[in-house]
Design a protein around this motif. Structure first.
Motif, mmCIF file in Angstrom:
data_model
loop_
_atom_site.group_PDB
_atom_site.id
_atom_site.type_symbol
_atom_site.label_atom_id
_atom_site.label_comp_id
_atom_site.label_asym_id
_atom_site.label_seq_id
_atom_site.Cartn_x
_atom_site.Cartn_y
_atom_site.Cartn_z
ATOM 1 N N ARG A 73 0.834 -1.208 0.000
ATOM 2 C CA ARG A 73 0.000 0.000 0.000
ATOM 3 C C ARG A 73 0.863 1.249 0.000
ATOM 4 N NH1 ARG A 73 -2.944 -3.118 3.772
ATOM 5 N NH2 ARG A 73 -1.960 -1.970 5.483
ATOM 6 N N HIS A 77 0.924 4.267 -2.894
ATOM 7 C CA HIS A 77 0.634 5.666 -2.661
ATOM 8 C C HIS A 77 1.794 6.549 -3.123
ATOM 9 C CE1 HIS A 77 -3.097 4.825 -0.726
ATOM 10 N NE2 HIS A 77 -2.551 4.202 0.316
ATOM 11 N N GLY A 87 -4.140 1.593 -3.557
ATOM 12 C CA GLY A 87 -2.917 1.229 -2.868
ATOM 13 C C GLY A 87 -2.042 0.255 -3.596
ATOM 14 N N THR A 88 -2.411 -0.165 -4.795
ATOM 15 C CA THR A 88 -1.614 -1.134 -5.542
ATOM 16 C C THR A 88 -0.806 -0.417 -6.604
ATOM 17 O OG1 THR A 88 -3.291 -2.821 -5.222
ATOM 18 C CG2 THR A 88 -1.672 -3.220 -6.958
#
Length: 237
Positions: A73, A77, A87-88
């Protein structure tokens, strides 16, 4: 398949097992590692989850999984891009490719790790060398810290592996599976579980050694490398 081997033979054995076979690796394993591997394999065979008494080894695996998810994550970001799931990191392969063992990975093309003669190194390569030296210094500082405090107090194998692969990418140097296990500063069996989790999560990719079919290299996925680039650029601001 549960495969037990020594660290010295790991690269040769890993290269001999097809990617389509799911493998639980044991390297210089102890009794606890064997029990965990057998429990994991048994649950896959029956495709059901049984309620069992949890021992410290199982709790450790849970913590490893949670830490990998947190790092994934964070890198997503930092990259500032999305591939559909929050978050990927972007740029990972979608499911459905013919890689049963590593469903989310992309096999990178063979790269030439030959370095440019020093007298012709452009300014960009000089900057990469300086960044690589800084990352190596961070890794050395982490190892020195373990001489004064318990190693497991600050254990962070996922971050150690990310830093090692990042420095190697800047140095244009391939990293074997066994070398990455050593860089993680944890037992090899634990390191292999981390490598599998990070590969399944799309953070790492596997590359065949073009000169030796008995070895496999581990490298950063492109989006992971870009996220680390942004991370270190932010530190320098």
């Amino acid at each position: 398949m549960i495969c037990e081997t020594s660290l010295a033979a790991l690269d040769r054995v890993a290269a001999a097992i097809p990617d389509t076979i799911r493998v639980e690796w044991l390297v210089d394993a102890d009794a606890t590692d064997r029990r965990v591997a057998l429990a994991a394999a048994r649950s896959e065979w029956h495709l059901v989850v049984h309620e069992v008494a949890r021992d410290p080894a199982m709790e450790r695996i849970d913590r490893l999984q949670e830490e990998v998810a947190r790092i994934s994550r964070l890198l997503g970001h930092i990259a500032g891009e999305r591939s559909g799931l929050p978050g990927t990191p972007a740029g990972f392969a979608s499911r459905g490719q013919d890689f049963t063992d590593y469903p989310d990975q992309v096999r990178a093309p063979v790269r030439d790790f030959a370095t440019t003669p020093r007298s012709f190194v452009p300014e960009e390569r000089t900057a990469e060398r300086q960044r690589a030296k800084m990352v190596r210094r961070l890794l050395r500082q982490r190892r020195v810290r373990e001489q004064f405090f318990p190693a497991d107090l600050f254990a962070d194998p996922a971050w150690d592996m990310l830093l090692d692969l990042y420095a190697a990418r800047l140095e244009r140097r391939p990293v074997s599976v066994s070398s990455l296990c050593i860089a993680s500063a944890v037992p090899a069996t634990t390191a292999l579980r981390w490598i599998k989790t990070m590969t399944d999560g799309g953070l790492f990719i596997r590359e065949a050694d073009p000169h030796d079919g008995r070895r496999i290299f581990i490298a950063l996925a492109e989006a992971t490398f870009e996220a680390l680039e942004r991370y270190f650029e932010a530190l320098e601001e």
